[in-house]
Structure formats: C-alpha cells, structure tokens
Design a protein around this motif. Structure first.
Motif, short mmCIF file in Angstrom:
data_model
loop_
_atom_site.label_atom_id
_atom_site.label_comp_id
_atom_site.label_asym_id
_atom_site.label_seq_id
_atom_site.Cartn_x
_atom_site.Cartn_y
_atom_site.Cartn_z
N ILE A 10 0.82 -1.22 0.00
CA ILE A 10 0.00 0.00 0.00
C ILE A 10 0.84 1.26 0.00
N ASP A 11 2.02 1.22 0.65
CA ASP A 11 2.85 2.43 0.73
C ASP A 11 3.41 2.84 -0.63
N GLU A 12 3.42 1.94 -1.58
CA GLU A 12 3.87 2.27 -2.93
C GLU A 12 2.77 2.96 -3.73
N HIS A 13 1.60 3.11 -3.11
CA HIS A 13 0.45 3.73 -3.77
C HIS A 13 -0.12 4.89 -2.95
N GLY A 14 0.72 5.47 -2.10
CA GLY A 14 0.33 6.66 -1.34
C GLY A 14 -0.56 6.41 -0.14
N ASP A 43 6.48 -4.78 8.72
CA ASP A 43 5.19 -4.18 9.06
C ASP A 43 4.48 -3.59 7.84
N ARG A 44 5.03 -3.80 6.66
CA ARG A 44 4.39 -3.29 5.43
C ARG A 44 3.12 -4.09 5.12
N VAL A 45 2.09 -3.39 4.70
CA VAL A 45 0.80 -4.00 4.41
C VAL A 45 0.68 -4.26 2.91
N LYS A 72 -4.59 -1.25 8.84
CA LYS A 72 -3.92 -1.99 9.90
C LYS A 72 -3.63 -3.43 9.51
N GLU A 73 -4.31 -3.91 8.52
CA GLU A 73 -4.01 -5.25 8.00
C GLU A 73 -4.68 -5.40 6.65
N SER A 113 -9.46 -8.07 1.61
CA SER A 113 -10.01 -7.61 2.89
C SER A 113 -9.00 -6.72 3.59
N VAL A 114 -9.52 -5.75 4.31
CA VAL A 114 -8.66 -4.84 5.07
C VAL A 114 -9.29 -4.57 6.43
#
Length: 193
Positions: A10-14, A43-45, A72-73, A113-114
């Motif tokens: 997700i962090d690669e997509h802002g 801890d990367r999602v 968070k997940e 799912s998140v």
C-alpha cells in the motif's frame, strides 16, 4: 491463496498503515518466530492490486474531513491465520477467538479484505473508534448505538463515518460485523443498518 503477483504494498500507492500482527504479536499470544515462520517479515501491508483504487478513493473522501485512511491489516497468509488462531485459542479461549477470527472463509488470505482505522491529519495520530476498556464487544458495529453518553455517541459517529466511506467504495462489512473489517465486494448490496 491469492496470486503473489497480484499483491502490492500500500505504501507504494500513497496509502499508510502498518501490519497489526507485526507490532501486536506478543499481546495476541504469538512469538516473533511464529510470525516469521508464517511468512510475515515486516510491518508493510499488502493488498490485492484491484482494491488499491477503491482504497485511494476512500482516502480522498476522508481527507476532506480531516482524516486519512489507516490500513492496519490487508493480506494475511493462511499459515499466519492458522498460527494466530492456535495461539489466540491458547491465550483467550476458543469462544472469544471464534468471535473474532473467520477460519472458514479466511477473508484476508485473498488480499481483498482490510482492517482499517482513521488517522488524524491535524494530530498525525490514529483516531480511536472505541474505548479499549469496553472489551471485545466494542469491536462490533452498534455497540455504542443506544448509549447516551457523549463519548459513546462520538465513537458511534466515527464508526459510522468509516463504515459509510468504505461502503461507498464497494467494501462490505465482514461476516463478523466488526466496525473496522471490510471485504471488497462491490457486487453485493451494502450490509450495514
């Protein structure tokens, strides 16, 4: 299991977040060895590529109200499901564990799912959507619905905001009806009343 090629960070997509079990493993009865053996290495999602845009739209909507979406997940390997379930049963008992973890469907194993929260833009911190002293029951929708005190009303308003934002983007509450767990099911009718 979801195709690993379809999983993205997700962090690669802002988007922001951190993996729940990476940080909370000990409090849930797990060891670092447990989570490493189950394939959790940071801890990367990760999520399925197809839910990135709906998550970004939810984030955009929340920003107009002073929040960000905090994930968070996302993806959880079946091997992690299994060890989490086993250790939680050992620590908390089967009944409480079964009320929280869907071992039949294992929805996080598909990457669709998140588990999410609100993040305050003003304070740069997570916004709590329940009182931790209220226990496991407060993890489910409508726990605060009929309560009259100011804090309970505020928690319900924040939960409703999160739920409505996610549902607008095609997410639906999971079968356990936790206020923070959403499955991407745009073909289904909204399931929050």
């Amino acid at each position: 299991m979801n195709d690993p090629e379809n999983l993205v960070y997700i962090d690669e997509h802002g988007l922001i977040g951190s993996n729940f079990y990476w940080h909370k493993f000990a409090s849930k009865g797990l060891t670092k060895e447990d989570i490493l053996q189950a394939g959790l290495t940071s801890d990367r999602v990760q999520v399925a590529r197809e839910i990135i845009e709906p998550l970004q739209r939810a984030e955009e909507s929340l920003r107009t109200l002073g929040y960000r979406l905090y994930i968070k997940e996302g993806y959880r390997a079946k091997s992690l499901y299994e060890i989490v379930y086993q250790r939680r049963v050992e620590k908390f008992g089967k009944e409480e564990t079964d009320s929280l973890i869907n071992m039949e469907g294992m929805p996080h194993a598909e990457g669709l799912s998140v588990d999410v929260a609100l993040w305050s833009l003003a304070d740069n911190t997570e916004v709590y959507l329940r009182n931790g002293d209220d226990g496991t029951a407060a993890l489910f929708t409508h726990f605060y619905k009929d309560k009259e005190d100011k804090a309970s009303k505020h928690y319900q308003e924040l939960q409703d905001l999160l739920i409505n934002t996610m549902m607008t983007q095609g997410f639906r509450l999971g079968t356990k009806k936790e206020y923070f767990h959403f499955d991407y099911r745009p073909d289904m009718l909204p399931n929050y009343l």
